[in-house]
Design a protein around this motif. Structure first.
Motif, PDB file in Angstrom:
ATOM      1  N   LEU A 156      -6.000  -8.289   0.848  1.00 36.37           N
ATOM      2  CA  LEU A 156      -6.101  -6.855   1.087  1.00 36.37           C
ATOM      3  C   LEU A 156      -7.317  -6.295   0.374  1.00 36.37           C
ATOM      4  CD1 LEU A 156      -4.630  -4.340   2.258  1.00 36.37           C
ATOM      5  CD2 LEU A 156      -3.459  -4.167   0.073  1.00 36.37           C
ATOM      6  N   GLY A 157      -8.169  -5.638   1.131  1.00 36.51           N
ATOM      7  CA  GLY A 157      -9.367  -5.025   0.560  1.00 36.51           C
ATOM      8  C   GLY A 157      -9.309  -3.516   0.703  1.00 36.51           C
ATOM      9  N   PRO A 158     -10.321  -2.830   0.207  1.00 32.70           N
ATOM     10  CA  PRO A 158     -10.348  -1.367   0.283  1.00 32.70           C
ATOM     11  C   PRO A 158     -10.330  -0.846   1.721  1.00 32.70           C
ATOM     12  CG  PRO A 158     -12.231  -2.204  -0.990  1.00 32.70           C
ATOM     13  CD  PRO A 158     -11.463  -3.379  -0.496  1.00 32.70           C
ATOM     14  N   GLU A 159     -10.951  -1.574   2.628  1.00 34.23           N
ATOM     15  CA  GLU A 159     -10.994  -1.131   4.024  1.00 34.23           C
ATOM     16  C   GLU A 159      -9.590  -1.122   4.644  1.00 34.23           C
ATOM     17  OE1 GLU A 159     -12.873  -2.782   8.152  1.00 34.23           O
ATOM     18  OE2 GLU A 159     -14.147  -2.902   6.369  1.00 34.23           O
ATOM     19  N   GLU A 160      -8.810  -2.161   4.365  1.00 32.70           N
ATOM     20  CA  GLU A 160      -7.455  -2.235   4.897  1.00 32.70           C
ATOM     21  C   GLU A 160      -6.536  -1.221   4.217  1.00 32.70           C
ATOM     22  OE1 GLU A 160      -9.710  -5.651   5.906  1.00 32.70           O
ATOM     23  OE2 GLU A 160      -9.153  -5.039   3.883  1.00 32.70           O
ATOM     24  N   THR A 161      -6.736  -1.022   2.921  1.00 32.79           N
ATOM     25  CA  THR A 161      -5.957  -0.008   2.204  1.00 32.79           C
ATOM     26  C   THR A 161      -6.209   1.363   2.816  1.00 32.79           C
ATOM     27  OG1 THR A 161      -6.008  -1.275   0.150  1.00 32.79           O
ATOM     28  CG2 THR A 161      -5.577   1.076  -0.043  1.00 32.79           C
ATOM     29  N   GLN A 162      -7.466   1.673   3.070  1.00 35.99           N
ATOM     30  CA  GLN A 162      -7.820   2.955   3.685  1.00 35.99           C
ATOM     31  C   GLN A 162      -7.239   3.061   5.090  1.00 35.99           C
ATOM     32  OE1 GLN A 162      -9.114   5.535   2.104  1.00 35.99           O
ATOM     33  NE2 GLN A 162      -8.731   6.679   3.967  1.00 35.99           N
ATOM     34  N   LEU A 163      -7.223   1.956   5.822  1.00 32.27           N
ATOM     35  CA  LEU A 163      -6.661   1.955   7.164  1.00 32.27           C
ATOM     36  C   LEU A 163      -5.165   2.291   7.128  1.00 32.27           C
ATOM     37  CD1 LEU A 163      -6.867   1.497  10.203  1.00 32.27           C
ATOM     38  CD2 LEU A 163      -6.546  -0.969   9.753  1.00 32.27           C
ATOM     39  N   VAL A 164      -4.433   1.705   6.200  1.00 36.05           N
ATOM     40  CA  VAL A 164      -3.004   2.007   6.071  1.00 36.05           C
ATOM     41  C   VAL A 164      -2.802   3.494   5.786  1.00 36.05           C
ATOM     42  CG1 VAL A 164      -0.913   1.604   4.704  1.00 36.05           C
ATOM     43  CG2 VAL A 164      -2.373  -0.332   5.343  1.00 36.05           C
ATOM     44  N   ILE A 165      -3.582   4.039   4.872  1.00 38.75           N
ATOM     45  CA  ILE A 165      -3.467   5.460   4.527  1.00 38.75           C
ATOM     46  C   ILE A 165      -3.803   6.330   5.737  1.00 38.75           C
ATOM     47  CG2 ILE A 165      -4.437   7.307   3.082  1.00 38.75           C
ATOM     48  CD1 ILE A 165      -4.821   5.051   0.921  1.00 38.75           C
ATOM     49  N   GLU A 166      -4.849   5.946   6.458  1.00 33.95           N
ATOM     50  CA  GLU A 166      -5.238   6.704   7.656  1.00 33.95           C
ATOM     51  C   GLU A 166      -4.110   6.711   8.687  1.00 33.95           C
ATOM     52  OE1 GLU A 166      -7.979   5.927  11.501  1.00 33.95           O
ATOM     53  OE2 GLU A 166      -8.925   5.462   9.575  1.00 33.95           O
ATOM     54  N   ILE A 167      -3.529   5.548   8.957  1.00 37.39           N
ATOM     55  CA  ILE A 167      -2.441   5.463   9.936  1.00 37.39           C
ATOM     56  C   ILE A 167      -1.225   6.246   9.443  1.00 37.39           C
ATOM     57  CG2 ILE A 167      -0.844   3.920  11.144  1.00 37.39           C
ATOM     58  CD1 ILE A 167      -3.074   1.725  10.846  1.00 37.39           C
ATOM     59  N   ALA A 168      -0.915   6.134   8.149  1.00 37.73           N
ATOM     60  CA  ALA A 168       0.264   6.794   7.579  1.00 37.73           C
ATOM     61  C   ALA A 168       0.161   8.312   7.638  1.00 37.73           C
ATOM     62  CB  ALA A 168       0.477   6.344   6.137  1.00 37.73           C
ATOM     63  N   THR A 169      -1.043   8.847   7.671  1.00 36.90           N
ATOM     64  CA  THR A 169      -1.209  10.304   7.657  1.00 36.90           C
ATOM     65  C   THR A 169      -1.500  10.891   9.046  1.00 36.90           C
ATOM     66  OG1 THR A 169      -3.534  10.037   7.001  1.00 36.90           O
ATOM     67  CG2 THR A 169      -1.911  10.361   5.231  1.00 36.90           C
ATOM     68  N   ARG A 170      -1.468  10.071  10.065  1.00 38.16           N
ATOM     69  CA  ARG A 170      -1.641  10.583  11.427  1.00 38.16           C
ATOM     70  C   ARG A 170      -0.428  11.435  11.798  1.00 38.16           C
ATOM     71  NH1 ARG A 170      -3.609   4.908  14.171  1.00 38.16           N
ATOM     72  NH2 ARG A 170      -5.702   4.950  13.260  1.00 38.16           N
ATOM     73  N   PRO A 171      -0.631  12.465  12.624  1.00 38.01           N
ATOM     74  CA  PRO A 171       0.492  13.336  13.001  1.00 38.01           C
ATOM     75  C   PRO A 171       1.693  12.578  13.592  1.00 38.01           C
ATOM     76  CG  PRO A 171      -1.576  14.344  13.650  1.00 38.01           C
ATOM     77  CD  PRO A 171      -1.904  12.959  13.151  1.00 38.01           C
ATOM     78  N   VAL A 231       0.852  -1.200   0.000  1.00 35.84           N
ATOM     79  CA  VAL A 231       0.000   0.000   0.000  1.00 35.84           C
ATOM     80  C   VAL A 231       0.885   1.247   0.000  1.00 35.84           C
ATOM     81  CG1 VAL A 231      -1.756   1.308   1.258  1.00 35.84           C
ATOM     82  CG2 VAL A 231      -1.894  -1.193   1.162  1.00 35.84           C
ATOM     83  N   LEU A 232       1.917   1.248   0.839  1.00 34.16           N
ATOM     84  CA  LEU A 232       2.824   2.398   0.880  1.00 34.16           C
ATOM     85  C   LEU A 232       3.539   2.568  -0.454  1.00 34.16           C
ATOM     86  CD1 LEU A 232       4.446   2.056   4.434  1.00 34.16           C
ATOM     87  CD2 LEU A 232       2.591   3.582   3.716  1.00 34.16           C
ATOM     88  N   ALA A 233       3.974   1.461  -1.044  1.00 29.47           N
ATOM     89  CA  ALA A 233       4.691   1.538  -2.325  1.00 29.47           C
ATOM     90  C   ALA A 233       3.814   2.150  -3.407  1.00 29.47           C
ATOM     91  CB  ALA A 233       5.163   0.154  -2.745  1.00 29.47           C
ATOM     92  N   LYS A 234       2.533   1.817  -3.387  1.00 29.46           N
ATOM     93  CA  LYS A 234       1.616   2.322  -4.411  1.00 29.46           C
ATOM     94  C   LYS A 234       1.168   3.755  -4.122  1.00 29.46           C
ATOM     95  CE  LYS A 234      -2.703   1.326  -6.763  1.00 29.46           C
ATOM     96  NZ  LYS A 234      -3.827   0.425  -6.910  1.00 29.46           N
ATOM     97  N   ARG A 235       0.813   4.023  -2.877  1.00 31.97           N
ATOM     98  CA  ARG A 235       0.230   5.324  -2.524  1.00 31.97           C
ATOM     99  C   ARG A 235       1.255   6.404  -2.218  1.00 31.97           C
ATOM    100  NH1 ARG A 235      -5.480   5.529  -2.517  1.00 31.97           N
ATOM    101  NH2 ARG A 235      -6.092   3.420  -3.068  1.00 31.97           N
ATOM    102  N   PHE A 236       2.458   6.002  -1.805  1.00 29.34           N
ATOM    103  CA  PHE A 236       3.504   6.957  -1.439  1.00 29.34           C
ATOM    104  C   PHE A 236       4.812   6.562  -2.129  1.00 29.34           C
ATOM    105  CE2 PHE A 236       0.500   6.559   2.099  1.00 29.34           C
ATOM    106  CZ  PHE A 236       0.074   7.872   2.244  1.00 29.34           C
ATOM    107  N   PRO A 237       4.841   6.623  -3.457  1.00 29.50           N
ATOM    108  CA  PRO A 237       6.039   6.174  -4.173  1.00 29.50           C
ATOM    109  C   PRO A 237       7.262   7.004  -3.785  1.00 29.50           C
ATOM    110  CG  PRO A 237       4.481   7.248  -5.674  1.00 29.50           C
ATOM    111  CD  PRO A 237       3.820   7.164  -4.341  1.00 29.50           C
ATOM    112  N   GLY A 238       8.385   6.336  -3.689  1.00 28.44           N
ATOM    113  CA  GLY A 238       9.631   7.014  -3.350  1.00 28.44           C
ATOM    114  C   GLY A 238       9.940   7.052  -1.867  1.00 28.44           C
ATOM    115  N   VAL A 239       8.956   6.734  -1.024  1.00 28.55           N
ATOM    116  CA  VAL A 239       9.198   6.704   0.415  1.00 28.55           C
ATOM    117  C   VAL A 239       9.966   5.414   0.727  1.00 28.55           C
ATOM    118  CG1 VAL A 239       8.067   6.500   2.669  1.00 28.55           C
ATOM    119  CG2 VAL A 239       7.164   8.067   0.968  1.00 28.55           C
ATOM    120  N   PRO A 240      11.029   5.493   1.526  1.00 34.72           N
ATOM    121  CA  PRO A 240      11.754   4.277   1.903  1.00 34.72           C
ATOM    122  C   PRO A 240      10.811   3.311   2.627  1.00 34.72           C
ATOM    123  CG  PRO A 240      12.943   6.241   2.611  1.00 34.72           C
ATOM    124  CD  PRO A 240      11.611   6.689   2.108  1.00 34.72           C
TER     125      PRO A 240
END
Length: 110
Positions: free
Chosen positions: A76-91, A39-48
Motif C-alpha cells: 500500500l502506497g500513498p496513491e492507493e491510500t488517497q484512492l481509498v479516501i477519495e472513493i470513501a468520500t464520494r456521494p 486505510v478505513l480503520a486509520k482514517r475513519f476510526p469507529g466506522v464499522p
C-alpha cells in the motif's frame, strides 16, 4: 512470498475481465478489501469496517478495484491510500455508509 503472489495476482487480474462474480472477480475484490480495511480503520476510526469496506468496493470502478488489489500484493502506497479516501468520500459511498454501514451500528446503540 510476495514474489510468488505477483504472478498469481497478475493472472487473476487478467481473468477478472472474464465476467462478474466469477472466481477471479471474487479473489480480486477480496484482495482489494484487504487493502481498503486498514486505510478505513486509520482514517475513519469507529466506522464499522466490514460494511464500510463493502461500500467502498461497491462504489469503486473496475480499474480502481484492480489498483487496490495490486496494492494488496505489492504494498500500500500513498496513491492507493488517497484512492481509498477519495472513493470513501464520494456521494454514493457516503449514502451507502449511511444506509448500510452506519445505520445498523446506530440502531444497535439506540
Amino acid at each position: 512470498m510476495k514474489l510468488i503472489l505477483i504472478p498469481v495476482m497478475a493472472a487473476l487480474i487478467g481473468l477478472s475481465a472474464c465476467g462478474d462474480d466469477g472466481l477471479a472477480d471474487q479473489l480480486t475484490r477480496k484482495e482489494a478489501k484487504d487493502t481498503v480495511r486498514p486505510v478505513l480503520a486509520k482514517r475513519f476510526p469507529g466506522v464499522p469496517l466490514e460494511p464500510a469496506t463493502d461500500c467502498v468496493i461497491d462504489n469503486a470502478s473496475a480499474v480502481e478495484i484492480l489498483q487496490l488489489a495490486r496494492a494488496g500484493v505489492t504494498g500500500l502506497g500513498p496513491e492507493e491510500t488517497q484512492l481509498v479516501i477519495e472513493i470513501a468520500t464520494r456521494p454514493d459511498t457516503v449514502q451507502c455508509l449511511l444506509k448500510d454501514g452506519l445505520a445498523p451500528f446506530l440502531l444497535k446503540k439506540a
